[in-house]
Scaffold this active site. Sequence first.
Site, mmCIF file in Angstrom:
data_model
loop_
_atom_site.group_PDB
_atom_site.id
_atom_site.type_symbol
_atom_site.label_atom_id
_atom_site.label_comp_id
_atom_site.label_asym_id
_atom_site.label_seq_id
_atom_site.Cartn_x
_atom_site.Cartn_y
_atom_site.Cartn_z
ATOM 1 N N CYS A 133 1.004 -1.584 0.382
ATOM 2 C CA CYS A 133 -0.095 -0.028 -0.020
ATOM 3 C C CYS A 133 1.081 1.102 -0.341
ATOM 4 O O CYS A 133 1.706 0.897 0.805
ATOM 5 C CB CYS A 133 -1.417 0.236 1.059
ATOM 6 S SG CYS A 133 -1.802 -1.033 1.182
ATOM 7 N N ILE A 393 18.806 -18.377 -25.666
ATOM 8 C CA ILE A 393 20.035 -17.777 -26.028
ATOM 9 C C ILE A 393 21.329 -19.051 -24.974
ATOM 10 O O ILE A 393 21.960 -19.134 -26.008
ATOM 11 C CB ILE A 393 20.682 -16.468 -25.108
ATOM 12 C CG1 ILE A 393 21.639 -16.410 -25.671
ATOM 13 C CG2 ILE A 393 20.140 -16.669 -23.575
ATOM 14 C CD1 ILE A 393 22.208 -16.115 -26.954
#
Length: 721
Positions: A133, A393
């Site tokens: 929050c 990769i």
Amino acid sequence: MDAANLVMKSSMFSKSPCPVFGSKLIPRAPPSVFTLPSTFRPLVKCIQASFPQNPDSKIPSNNSTFTCSAVTSFPSQQSQPHATSDAKLQLLISEFQSLVEPMDRVKRLLHYSTLIPSMDASLKTPENRVLGCTTQVWLHVSFDEAENRMKFVADSDSDITKGFCACLVSLLDGATPDEVLALKTEDLNALNVAGLNGKGSASRANTWHNVLVSMQKRTRALVAEREGRPRNELFPSLVITADGIQPQGSYAEAQARFLFPDESRVQELASLLKEKKIGVVAHFYMDPEVQGVLTAAQKLWPHIHISDSLVMADKAVSMAKAGCEYISVLGVDFMSENVRAILDLAGFPEVGVYRMSDERIGCSLADAAASPAYLDYLKTASTSSPSLHVVYINTSLETKAYSHELVPTITCTSSNVVQTILQAFAEVPDLEVLYGPDTYMGSNIAELFTQMSTMTDEEISEIHPLHNRSSIKSLLPRLHYFQDGTCIVHHLFGHEVVENINEMYGDAFLTAHFEVPGEMFSLAMEAKKRGMGVVGSTSNILDFIKERVEEALNRNVDEHLQFVLGTESGMITAIVAAVGKLLGSADTSSGGAKVSVEIVFPVSSESVTRTSTGSSLDQNKVNIIPGVASGEGCSLHGGCASCPYMKMNSLSSLLRVCQSLPHGKAELSAYEAGRFSLQTPNGKQIADVGCEPVLHMRHFQATKRLPEQLINQILQRSSSA
């Protein structure tokens, strides 16, 4: 003044009743005081409104005003003994949806903030704080044994946030545990209470979700305690403060021991590297002892780099240009192969490249892509036209070369895979995309695109400007991914771990690598929607953690942040360094706020040693894997959140290689990364063909477009097919 006789003046006025709190409008002349039955807790508001003349109206205006009082009652549990939380929620949704103007919804929220009393100061503790929050929120939860019902007390230093809390308390205070746990965060989506388009509106909406998640977590704990059930054990963690680090659990303690390495070993390594002109490129995922020594040695010898696999070869070229005569590669074998090939292409064939073991340092993902099943997958799919192969990769040059001759291929990382695929679909009409080899990343990408198909065009354009809902829906059946490729590390983030995270860490920040299994991915995606999570690469995860820490420091209140690290634990060194720097730069000497950061390692009860009987290891004759199961299911050199292959890159091996150079090259022949002499089926050198997909990716990263050469390859292959 008694609450039943309270009179308040306000500009808040709505023609619609307040169904949850029982509002009714009572017109009158002068303000007066109403006395209500004791079963109600009322709030009486005096409203004075002036109505401007409507230019189209035929009724003359007398510029009159009228005054009335709105009596808003908050029924007690006794007055509505059978009202379910779901029924209350539907009433609350109806109420706020009846308010057309955003500001009216905000005012109603402010009105509700006055309906709950302030929390006792003794309950405003760090343990009762709600994470995620933008303001301070406290939540206290208790269990009424006699009634078998939950009791909630909430408060905030923001009136709007307190209004959020008041609504949730009105729904769930006095509810059964089952009712509390049955409410889903998506059930609150219709409560777009703030309704503001300005900055911060999303974070206000997230308050609903984050407070609810905290309510449910604490409810589970109280129910388990009441039933005498043992709760799941806490995961090991590491707490970082401005004063240092505090390990939690045996695993985290083992990690911490190497975050501050032996200075004599640091000096020894730096001296060897400098004397013999050796550069070091290392992956994030390696032994923490090695990471600690290398990180400290960087201050004494600049040619040391720790990164994702993509950058390792580039840094090796830079080191060669700076005069390094040897490169030590700390990673798995395909990484050293890539470094060797890229150095040759860059004109540095004389620079030696060395691995850290005389045995094979494998990779389960790379092994999967090198299997006959993967080539069969590509051969079958290559009949579709036009087609593009997007390969991770973290595969060997052979895989890239053989794949590229079957289907035009471009490499990707977890950071750019989504953009690569979306750009390809945008540039080549009717394209079929084949992703591999990682099954988890493939399924997660498909899930992400499925979620995107429900977004608005504006939301989709923020992810990729050339797509909208229609284009995303059309590409879904043309996206394919390999079904039999698994990273043994991320495979461990399965159902058991996710279940524990839900119970013990549902209100914490959640991070997940693109490769983690679907359950962990979905959990992090849900957290991301409410501002409590990130899904991406190791770099994305690190950036997310740093941003949350910076926000906490800017709030300048005492705060404890908790992050679940949903990827391999080897990157903890980078996290400690970055977070420690941020916390250390904050001024706490003059009574400033103290912020602590806890990194949680979600360790599965399954140990990675189970894979020693798996086919990927047996086939490659890897008989000894550092890191047997111990303690909490993992050990310093392995374990559930550490890659056993990467842990073969030990500090002793690095020192041995450095000490043997240059005169002991013969002894290091098994350590040297060899050059490819094999040819592809079309008679080309593997290094030449295998590097081309990498170059395609680099072009994409630089221009955000597919290279023209790759597009021509796709179209030409399509025509020939």
